[in-house]
Design a protein around this motif. Structure first.
Motif, PDB file in Angstrom:
ATOM      1  N   GLN B 108       0.821  -1.209   0.000  1.00  0.00           N
ATOM      2  CA  GLN B 108       0.000   0.000   0.000  1.00  0.00           C
ATOM      3  C   GLN B 108       0.859   1.265   0.000  1.00  0.00           C
ATOM      4  O   GLN B 108       0.617   2.175  -0.785  1.00  0.00           O
ATOM      5  N   ILE B 109       1.859   1.289   0.869  1.00  0.00           N
ATOM      6  CA  ILE B 109       2.677   2.503   0.965  1.00  0.00           C
ATOM      7  C   ILE B 109       3.428   2.742  -0.346  1.00  0.00           C
ATOM      8  O   ILE B 109       3.326   3.812  -0.948  1.00  0.00           O
ATOM      9  N   PHE B 110       4.172   1.729  -0.794  1.00  0.00           N
ATOM     10  CA  PHE B 110       5.120   1.965  -1.881  1.00  0.00           C
ATOM     11  C   PHE B 110       4.510   1.862  -3.275  1.00  0.00           C
ATOM     12  O   PHE B 110       4.897   2.588  -4.173  1.00  0.00           O
ATOM     13  N   CYS B 111       3.579   0.932  -3.472  1.00  0.00           N
ATOM     14  CA  CYS B 111       3.058   0.761  -4.834  1.00  0.00           C
ATOM     15  C   CYS B 111       1.774   1.553  -5.054  1.00  0.00           C
ATOM     16  O   CYS B 111       1.536   2.066  -6.133  1.00  0.00           O
ATOM     17  N   LEU B 112       0.897   1.625  -4.037  1.00  0.00           N
ATOM     18  CA  LEU B 112      -0.421   2.209  -4.255  1.00  0.00           C
ATOM     19  C   LEU B 112      -0.508   3.681  -3.834  1.00  0.00           C
ATOM     20  O   LEU B 112      -1.162   4.481  -4.501  1.00  0.00           O
ATOM     21  N   SER B 113       0.139   4.037  -2.720  1.00  0.00           N
ATOM     22  CA  SER B 113       0.013   5.408  -2.192  1.00  0.00           C
ATOM     23  C   SER B 113       1.080   6.368  -2.693  1.00  0.00           C
ATOM     24  O   SER B 113       0.796   7.514  -3.042  1.00  0.00           O
ATOM     25  N   LEU B 114       2.328   5.889  -2.690  1.00  0.00           N
ATOM     26  CA  LEU B 114       3.440   6.775  -3.004  1.00  0.00           C
ATOM     27  C   LEU B 114       3.268   7.537  -4.322  1.00  0.00           C
ATOM     28  O   LEU B 114       3.638   8.716  -4.399  1.00  0.00           O
ATOM     29  N   PRO B 115       2.714   6.897  -5.360  1.00  0.00           N
ATOM     30  CA  PRO B 115       2.519   7.654  -6.611  1.00  0.00           C
ATOM     31  C   PRO B 115       1.747   8.966  -6.402  1.00  0.00           C
ATOM     32  O   PRO B 115       1.995   9.949  -7.103  1.00  0.00           O
ATOM     33  N   ASP B 116       0.849   9.033  -5.421  1.00  0.00           N
ATOM     34  CA  ASP B 116       0.111  10.267  -5.147  1.00  0.00           C
ATOM     35  C   ASP B 116       1.038  11.394  -4.696  1.00  0.00           C
ATOM     36  O   ASP B 116       0.811  12.563  -4.969  1.00  0.00           O
ATOM     37  N   TYR B 117       2.059  11.012  -3.944  1.00  0.00           N
ATOM     38  CA  TYR B 117       2.948  12.020  -3.368  1.00  0.00           C
ATOM     39  C   TYR B 117       4.069  12.388  -4.328  1.00  0.00           C
ATOM     40  O   TYR B 117       4.618  13.475  -4.268  1.00  0.00           O
ATOM     41  N   LEU B 118       4.433  11.420  -5.189  1.00  0.00           N
ATOM     42  CA  LEU B 118       5.571  11.653  -6.072  1.00  0.00           C
ATOM     43  C   LEU B 118       5.135  11.994  -7.492  1.00  0.00           C
ATOM     44  O   LEU B 118       5.966  12.172  -8.380  1.00  0.00           O
ATOM     45  N   GLY B 119       3.823  12.042  -7.705  1.00  0.00           N
ATOM     46  CA  GLY B 119       3.322  12.489  -8.999  1.00  0.00           C
ATOM     47  C   GLY B 119       3.520  11.502 -10.136  1.00  0.00           C
ATOM     48  O   GLY B 119       3.795  11.885 -11.264  1.00  0.00           O
ATOM     49  N   THR B 120       3.382  10.192  -9.844  1.00  0.00           N
ATOM     50  CA  THR B 120       3.418   9.217 -10.933  1.00  0.00           C
ATOM     51  C   THR B 120       2.090   8.455 -10.960  1.00  0.00           C
ATOM     52  O   THR B 120       1.264   8.599 -10.067  1.00  0.00           O
ATOM     53  N   SER B 121       1.911   7.632 -12.020  1.00  0.00           N
ATOM     54  CA  SER B 121       0.605   7.010 -12.213  1.00  0.00           C
ATOM     55  C   SER B 121       0.462   5.675 -11.488  1.00  0.00           C
ATOM     56  O   SER B 121      -0.626   5.141 -11.357  1.00  0.00           O
ATOM     57  N   LEU B 126       6.864   4.778 -10.807  1.00  0.00           N
ATOM     58  CA  LEU B 126       7.876   4.818  -9.748  1.00  0.00           C
ATOM     59  C   LEU B 126       9.170   4.167 -10.212  1.00  0.00           C
ATOM     60  O   LEU B 126      10.260   4.659  -9.921  1.00  0.00           O
ATOM     61  N   ALA B 127       9.025   3.055 -10.951  1.00  0.00           N
ATOM     62  CA  ALA B 127      10.219   2.331 -11.399  1.00  0.00           C
ATOM     63  C   ALA B 127      11.104   3.232 -12.238  1.00  0.00           C
ATOM     64  O   ALA B 127      12.331   3.160 -12.158  1.00  0.00           O
ATOM     65  N   ALA B 128      10.466   4.102 -13.036  1.00  0.00           N
ATOM     66  CA  ALA B 128      11.248   4.981 -13.900  1.00  0.00           C
ATOM     67  C   ALA B 128      11.843   6.151 -13.122  1.00  0.00           C
ATOM     68  O   ALA B 128      13.018   6.474 -13.279  1.00  0.00           O
ATOM     69  N   ALA B 129      11.032   6.778 -12.246  1.00  0.00           N
ATOM     70  CA  ALA B 129      11.471   8.015 -11.611  1.00  0.00           C
ATOM     71  C   ALA B 129      12.039   7.827 -10.201  1.00  0.00           C
ATOM     72  O   ALA B 129      12.878   8.600  -9.764  1.00  0.00           O
ATOM     73  N   PHE B 130      11.568   6.833  -9.491  1.00  0.00           N
ATOM     74  CA  PHE B 130      11.994   6.637  -8.094  1.00  0.00           C
ATOM     75  C   PHE B 130      12.351   5.171  -7.828  1.00  0.00           C
ATOM     76  O   PHE B 130      11.750   4.532  -6.964  1.00  0.00           O
ATOM     77  N   PRO B 131      13.321   4.644  -8.586  1.00  0.00           N
ATOM     78  CA  PRO B 131      13.633   3.217  -8.436  1.00  0.00           C
ATOM     79  C   PRO B 131      14.089   2.841  -7.028  1.00  0.00           C
ATOM     80  O   PRO B 131      13.773   1.749  -6.551  1.00  0.00           O
ATOM     81  N   LYS B 132      14.775   3.745  -6.350  1.00  0.00           N
ATOM     82  CA  LYS B 132      15.289   3.414  -5.014  1.00  0.00           C
ATOM     83  C   LYS B 132      14.124   3.141  -4.052  1.00  0.00           C
ATOM     84  O   LYS B 132      14.100   2.140  -3.354  1.00  0.00           O
ATOM     85  N   GLU B 133      13.146   4.054  -4.067  1.00  0.00           N
ATOM     86  CA  GLU B 133      11.992   3.908  -3.173  1.00  0.00           C
ATOM     87  C   GLU B 133      11.203   2.645  -3.514  1.00  0.00           C
ATOM     88  O   GLU B 133      10.809   1.877  -2.635  1.00  0.00           O
ATOM     89  N   LEU B 134      10.975   2.439  -4.826  1.00  0.00           N
ATOM     90  CA  LEU B 134      10.193   1.265  -5.226  1.00  0.00           C
ATOM     91  C   LEU B 134      10.910  -0.018  -4.801  1.00  0.00           C
ATOM     92  O   LEU B 134      10.287  -0.930  -4.242  1.00  0.00           O
ATOM     93  N   ASN B 135      12.221  -0.070  -5.042  1.00  0.00           N
ATOM     94  CA  ASN B 135      12.953  -1.287  -4.696  1.00  0.00           C
ATOM     95  C   ASN B 135      12.964  -1.548  -3.196  1.00  0.00           C
ATOM     96  O   ASN B 135      12.881  -2.690  -2.752  1.00  0.00           O
ATOM     97  N   GLY B 137      10.569  -0.706  -1.142  1.00  0.00           N
ATOM     98  CA  GLY B 137       9.224  -1.223  -0.869  1.00  0.00           C
ATOM     99  C   GLY B 137       9.099  -2.675  -1.281  1.00  0.00           C
ATOM    100  O   GLY B 137       8.539  -3.496  -0.549  1.00  0.00           O
ATOM    101  N   LEU B 138       9.636  -2.998  -2.441  1.00  0.00           N
ATOM    102  CA  LEU B 138       9.523  -4.376  -2.931  1.00  0.00           C
ATOM    103  C   LEU B 138      10.311  -5.341  -2.043  1.00  0.00           C
ATOM    104  O   LEU B 138       9.876  -6.473  -1.811  1.00  0.00           O
ATOM    105  N   ARG B 139      11.448  -4.878  -1.514  1.00  0.00           N
ATOM    106  CA  ARG B 139      12.227  -5.740  -0.602  1.00  0.00           C
ATOM    107  C   ARG B 139      11.435  -6.042   0.670  1.00  0.00           C
ATOM    108  O   ARG B 139      11.400  -7.170   1.150  1.00  0.00           O
ATOM    109  N   LEU B 140      10.783  -5.017   1.202  1.00  0.00           N
ATOM    110  CA  LEU B 140       9.969  -5.213   2.411  1.00  0.00           C
ATOM    111  C   LEU B 140       8.787  -6.135   2.120  1.00  0.00           C
ATOM    112  O   LEU B 140       8.467  -7.032   2.885  1.00  0.00           O
ATOM    113  N   LYS B 141       8.164  -5.875   0.991  1.00  0.00           N
ATOM    114  CA  LYS B 141       7.007  -6.678   0.585  1.00  0.00           C
ATOM    115  C   LYS B 141       7.419  -8.143   0.420  1.00  0.00           C
ATOM    116  O   LYS B 141       6.724  -9.057   0.869  1.00  0.00           O
ATOM    117  N   ALA B 142       8.586  -8.360  -0.187  1.00  0.00           N
ATOM    118  CA  ALA B 142       9.073  -9.728  -0.405  1.00  0.00           C
ATOM    119  C   ALA B 142       9.333 -10.429   0.927  1.00  0.00           C
ATOM    120  O   ALA B 142       9.072 -11.627   1.069  1.00  0.00           O
TER     121      ALA B 142
END
Lengths: 248, 410
Positions: B108-121, B126-135, B137-142
């Motif tokens: 929820q935080i990294f994939c669904l909500s963060l785009p609202d704050y960082l202005g992506t769809s 996120l993968a294109a503009a904020f790979p560090k944050e997305l990765n 989130g994905l590590r935590l999710k994993a």
């Protein structure tokens, strides 16, 4: 390489097949370089249907008119339409009581004077309404199957339907047979493989979540169930949990 | 110009719903939430099924919350059959639930909500503009999924969690591996909480509503509901108090407590209840938008709790044990717990081992009335804003509740 233009949606479902894709944490960043998720309301905004897709991946069964409309629309716009998961392939748990009057079920939950979901109908698999080009079954499907599906589509190929039962995978893994050795009601002999016989490997009998295998040795399986003290109907009833149309 | 326009479909939420915006003279004057998700009628499907099938079917209500549904259903069935599970089983179930909490909150935080704050769809942006944050989130999710897979056999619809126990008890070595990863990510989490608390405000100041959560057990478990006004209701009376009924415009039942009051459930409610005086003011704050930070704080708590549970299991000597055998019996069982999105109740009646009645109350169904009220507040605050701006804020507001609409309608 041109990115694959994909639409992903869920109909009557738990979103588990879509989540299984989002659970490919290690592969997702790389997958995003190859696949363009053009329509994926669960994970991307906005949800606007475009004129064409290379493939539509649809989770869930049909139980409302608006879902039928969306499905037909996706069929029209997509080169390939793939049924993802057991609900899309067979109906799944939502179809558990398809032998009963839908209105009666509705009233049992919402009461007699409510108009909620008045248009609901008995859940149908996707191929009852549209041509389905490929099916990936499972409740949920394995992550590898979804990655394989997308990478295959990138090269223009569709996955072949698995034709062997869960039993075959148990043997390959040398897993103890829960049916013959533990007398458990394991549906492995009658259920489509592809999951790597995940449940029996942990000592849990197969519950048939991937639907029936096309060329099951039914007579043989039923005889073993009988020997182990299970009536044929008990085995059939269990198999219908995920595939309501299944008959011995 | 008057009339109404629907937000086509809510995105970056689980399931199917819309918000209908009512307009008068070019201004948005009201909003109606419509959860049009197709019902599967789980409460009817479960009637007539054997005691050992109920949890296996009921967990299919929702994928993101399938571990919570499975555990709540198992507990309710075991209570009805007067089945006592081992301490080890209890700890393992708790661990699986924390794994689900980690997975769900990270998603929820990294994939669904963060785009609202960082202005992506969405996550692809996120993968294109904020790979560090997305990765991150994905590590935590994993890691959340690794815990669910280790205990439940699978991240979605965890078959290894069975009536009376678990199929195969995880190996100590595997639990140690997870413990190491929890520790490795622990320090990173402080950074995540800091990052989330530094995000700009994304919504006009809509205040949070009165709240409630399950309490009286280990974190995320309990035998009673406790509300912000001090009300306490035991699990057995919770369904009556929650007072679900069908209202027009939604396929999910709506709770009007005592027939009138509205409460919200979820991370913010839980934090306000468990740490009301905490210094982390924004996480337990008065604004609905604090929900995101509350989720991040809970992520940290879930990692800590999972570590403690694994230490307990390892110290006490984790080992294979057969599930406690159940016999068909008659009785009633009700289990309350906290799913990632809030309070969840499963209640079943059995007659000689056959389910004769089922009642399932889910977080998003409870939150429905709170979402409606919050939408009204938002629209009042956005008095002069245009349609598109209101529309986007409505979606953001709904995401504060992290709705799970499959659960709500089931």
């Amino acid at each position: 390489m041109k990115r694959l233009r994909v639409a992903i949606t869920g109909l009557t479902s738990c979103s588990g097949c879509q989540l299984a894709l989002l659970n490919c944490e290690a592969e997702l960043p790389q997958l995003l370089e190859l696949v363009d998720f053009r329509f994926f309301p669960m994970a991307c905004s906005p949800a606007t249907l475009e004129s064409d897709y290379d493939a539509a991946l649809v989770e869930g069964c049909l139980s409302m008119p608006h879902e039928q409309e969306l499905l037909l629309s996706l069929r029209k716009r997509s080169r390939y339409l793939v049924a993802v998961g057991t609900c899309a392939a067979w109906g799944g748990v939502a179809a558990l009581k398809n032998d009963q009057d839908r209105e009666q079920l509705r009233q049992q939950v919402y009461g007699t004077d409510s108009t909620a979901a008045l248009e609901t109908f008995s859940p149908l698999p996707l191929n009852a309404v549209v041509q389905v080009d490929a099916t990936v079954t499972g409740c949920p499907p394995e992550k590898e199957e979804l990655i394989g599906l997308l990478t295959g589509l990138l090269k223009g190929s569709l996955p072949t339907l698995i034709s062997y039962p869960v039993c075959t995978e148990c043997r390959m893994k040398e897993t103890l047979c829960l049916l013959t050795e533990r007398s458990a009601l394991c549906l492995g002999p009658l259920t489509l493989g592809g999951c790597g016989a995940l449940c029996p490997a942990l000592g849990v009998p197969c519950e048939g979540c991937r639907g029936p295998v096309p060329e099951a040795n039914l007579a043989e399986a039923m005889e073993i169930y009988l020997q182990k003290g299970y009536a044929q109907e008990a085995a059939c009833e269990r198999l219908r949990r995920f595939c309501p149309g299944w008959r011995a | 110009m008057s009339g109404s326009r629907k937000i086509d479909i809510l995105t970056r939420v689980e399931g199917h719903g819309t918000v209908e915006l009512l307009r008068e003279g070019g201004k948005v004057t009201g909003a109606r939430l419509n959860l049009f998700e197709s019902p599967r009628f789980f409460e009817a499907l479960l009637v007539g099924r054997r005691y050992d099938e109920v949890a296996e079917i009921a967990c299919r209500i929702c994928s993101i919350c399938s571990t919570a549904h499975k555990v709540a259903a198992l507990q309710a069935v075991e209570q009805a059959l007067k089945l006592q599970v081992s301490r080890q089983t209890g700890l393992l179930r708790e661990l699986a639930v924390q794994g689900g909490q980690i997975e769900s909150h990270a998603l929820q935080i990294f994939c669904l909500s963060l785009p609202d704050y960082l202005g992506t769809s969405g996550f692809s942006g996120l993968a294109a503009a904020f790979p560090k944050e997305l990765n991150q989130g994905l590590r935590l999710k994993a890691l959340g999924n690794m815990i669910q897979e280790t205990v439940g056999g699978r991240a979605i619809h965890p078959f290894n969690l069975m009536l009376g126990g678990v199929g195969k008890v995880p190996q100590a070595e595997r639990l140690r591996l997870i413990h190491g990863q929890l520790e490795a990510l622990h320090d990173e989490l402080a950074g995540v909480v800091g990052f989330v608390s530094g995000l700009p405000e994304s919504l006009p100041p809509v205040s949070a509503l009165p709240f409630l959560a399950a309490s009286g057990g280990p974190p995320l478990f309990g035998d009673r509901l406790t509300a912000s006004g001090g009300e306490t209701v035991m699990a057995t009376s919770a369904a009556a108090w929650l007072h679900e009924r069908v209202e027009p415009g939604s396929n999910a039942k709506v709770s009007r407590f005592d027939g009138k009051k509205t409460f919200m459930v979820g991370p913010l409610a839980r934090l306000k209840l468990s740490m009301p005086d905490q210094t982390s003011e924004r996480a337990t704050g008065a604004l609905l938008s604090s929900s995101l930070l509350a989720r991040a704080v809970e992520l940290q708590q879930a990692l800590d709790r999972a570590g403690i549970l694994i230490s307990c299991l390892l110290d006490e000597g984790v080992g294979q044990e057969p599930p406690v055998a159940a016999t068909p019996a008659s009785g009633v069982g009700t289990a309350l717990m906290e799913a990632p999105r809030g309070t969840l109740l499963h209640s079943y009646v059995f007659d000689k081992g056959i389910c004769t009645a089922a009642d399932i109350i889910t977080p998003t169904a409870i939150n429905q009335a709170a979402m409606e009220i919050s939408l009204q507040k938002l629209i009042l605050l956005m008095n002069s804003a245009g349609y598109e701006e209101v529309r986007s804020s409505c979606e953001r507001l709904i995401r504060c509740f992290d709705p799970c609409i499959s659960c709500a309608v089931h």
